[in-house]
Motif scaffolding. Sequence first.
Motif, mmCIF file in Angstrom:
data_model
loop_
_atom_site.group_PDB
_atom_site.id
_atom_site.type_symbol
_atom_site.label_atom_id
_atom_site.label_comp_id
_atom_site.label_asym_id
_atom_site.label_seq_id
_atom_site.Cartn_x
_atom_site.Cartn_y
_atom_site.Cartn_z
ATOM 1 N N HIS A 64 108.243 51.447 105.481
ATOM 2 C CA HIS A 64 109.674 51.360 105.185
ATOM 3 C C HIS A 64 110.362 52.722 105.278
ATOM 4 N N GLY A 65 109.749 53.651 105.992
ATOM 5 C CA GLY A 65 110.373 54.941 106.241
ATOM 6 C C GLY A 65 110.673 55.726 104.966
ATOM 7 N N GLY A 66 109.860 55.549 103.927
ATOM 8 C CA GLY A 66 110.058 56.269 102.679
ATOM 9 C C GLY A 66 111.033 55.613 101.718
ATOM 10 N N ASN A 67 111.607 54.492 102.094
ATOM 11 C CA ASN A 67 112.567 53.805 101.239
ATOM 12 C C ASN A 67 111.816 53.099 100.107
ATOM 13 N N GLN A 68 111.910 53.663 98.906
ATOM 14 C CA GLN A 68 111.161 53.143 97.772
ATOM 15 C C GLN A 68 111.626 51.765 97.326
ATOM 16 N N SER A 69 112.896 51.489 97.427
ATOM 17 C CA SER A 69 113.400 50.170 97.027
ATOM 18 C C SER A 69 112.823 49.075 97.915
ATOM 19 N N ARG A 70 112.815 49.306 99.216
ATOM 20 C CA ARG A 70 112.272 48.312 100.141
ATOM 21 C C ARG A 70 110.760 48.199 99.990
ATOM 22 N N ALA A 71 110.085 49.331 99.789
ATOM 23 C CA ALA A 71 108.629 49.303 99.586
ATOM 24 C C ALA A 71 108.282 48.521 98.327
ATOM 25 N N ALA A 72 109.012 48.776 97.247
ATOM 26 C CA ALA A 72 108.763 48.067 95.995
ATOM 27 C C ALA A 72 108.959 46.562 96.179
ATOM 28 N N ALA A 73 109.994 46.177 96.907
ATOM 29 C CA ALA A 73 110.240 44.750 97.153
ATOM 30 C C ALA A 73 109.087 44.128 97.934
ATOM 31 N N THR A 74 108.586 44.833 98.934
ATOM 32 C CA THR A 74 107.455 44.333 99.717
ATOM 33 C C THR A 74 106.212 44.179 98.844
ATOM 34 N N LEU A 75 106.020 45.124 97.930
ATOM 35 C CA LEU A 75 104.858 45.089 97.046
ATOM 36 C C LEU A 75 105.008 44.084 95.911
ATOM 37 N N GLY A 76 106.234 43.626 95.675
ATOM 38 C CA GLY A 76 106.477 42.679 94.595
ATOM 39 C C GLY A 76 106.494 43.334 93.225
ATOM 40 N N ILE A 77 106.865 44.616 93.205
ATOM 41 C CA ILE A 77 106.984 45.352 91.946
ATOM 42 C C ILE A 77 108.359 45.995 91.901
ATOM 43 N N ASN A 78 108.787 46.431 90.710
ATOM 44 C CA ASN A 78 110.091 47.080 90.675
ATOM 45 C C ASN A 78 109.952 48.554 91.063
ATOM 46 N N ARG A 79 111.063 49.167 91.400
ATOM 47 C CA ARG A 79 111.061 50.534 91.910
ATOM 48 C C ARG A 79 110.514 51.519 90.890
ATOM 49 N N ALA A 80 110.797 51.308 89.610
ATOM 50 C CA ALA A 80 110.278 52.209 88.573
ATOM 51 C C ALA A 80 108.751 52.148 88.521
ATOM 52 N N THR A 81 108.200 50.965 88.662
ATOM 53 C CA THR A 81 106.750 50.819 88.673
ATOM 54 C C THR A 81 106.160 51.509 89.896
ATOM 55 N N LEU A 82 106.817 51.364 91.039
ATOM 56 C CA LEU A 82 106.350 52.037 92.245
ATOM 57 C C LEU A 82 106.351 53.544 92.037
ATOM 58 N N ARG A 83 107.434 54.079 91.494
ATOM 59 C CA ARG A 83 107.526 55.522 91.266
ATOM 60 C C ARG A 83 106.416 55.992 90.320
ATOM 61 N N LYS A 84 106.137 55.217 89.290
ATOM 62 C CA LYS A 84 105.067 55.560 88.343
ATOM 63 C C LYS A 84 103.722 55.594 89.059
ATOM 64 N N LYS A 85 103.447 54.573 89.866
ATOM 65 C CA LYS A 85 102.186 54.497 90.589
ATOM 66 C C LYS A 85 102.063 55.619 91.624
ATOM 67 N N LEU A 86 103.164 55.958 92.296
ATOM 68 C CA LEU A 86 103.143 57.064 93.244
ATOM 69 C C LEU A 86 102.766 58.365 92.539
ATOM 70 N N GLY A 87 103.336 58.565 91.360
ATOM 71 C CA GLY A 87 103.017 59.751 90.572
ATOM 72 C C GLY A 87 101.559 59.779 90.146
ATOM 73 N N GLN A 88 101.037 58.647 89.726
ATOM 74 C CA GLN A 88 99.636 58.563 89.299
ATOM 75 C C GLN A 88 98.670 58.927 90.422
ATOM 76 N N HIS A 89 99.071 58.637 91.645
ATOM 77 C CA HIS A 89 98.213 58.904 92.795
ATOM 78 C C HIS A 89 98.590 60.194 93.524
ATOM 79 N N GLY A 90 99.530 60.941 92.953
ATOM 80 C CA GLY A 90 99.945 62.200 93.587
ATOM 81 C C GLY A 90 100.675 61.990 94.898
ATOM 82 N N LEU A 91 101.350 60.865 95.032
ATOM 83 C CA LEU A 91 102.067 60.537 96.263
ATOM 84 C C LEU A 91 103.570 60.704 96.133
ATOM 85 N N ASP A 92 104.033 61.299 95.024
ATOM 86 C CA ASP A 92 105.484 61.428 94.807
ATOM 87 C C ASP A 92 106.044 62.669 95.459
#
Length: 92
Positions: A64-92
Amino acid sequence: MSAASAKPSTATSDCGDNALAQCVTQLVRRYLRDLDGNAADAELHDLVMRSAEAPLLREVLAWHGGNQSRAAATLGINRATLRKKLGQHGLD
């Protein structure tokens, strides 16, 4: 075929027909075989989840070209959860 039109097929009658499921099956079988009767260092479920989540997040976000909102929608999670998970994995 463009990245936007290269969506994987989700139609399957059996989990065994799914390429992702087949890959996981093969890797888990290899892991268990390689243990050769020895105890695993970590619980297998946690090991698989930890191993799979970072590449999943990275690939969906890249798709999704770095678009967190679209990525979160594809993953079926909300954007805040995606951001948290990205941070946990050092991907932020």
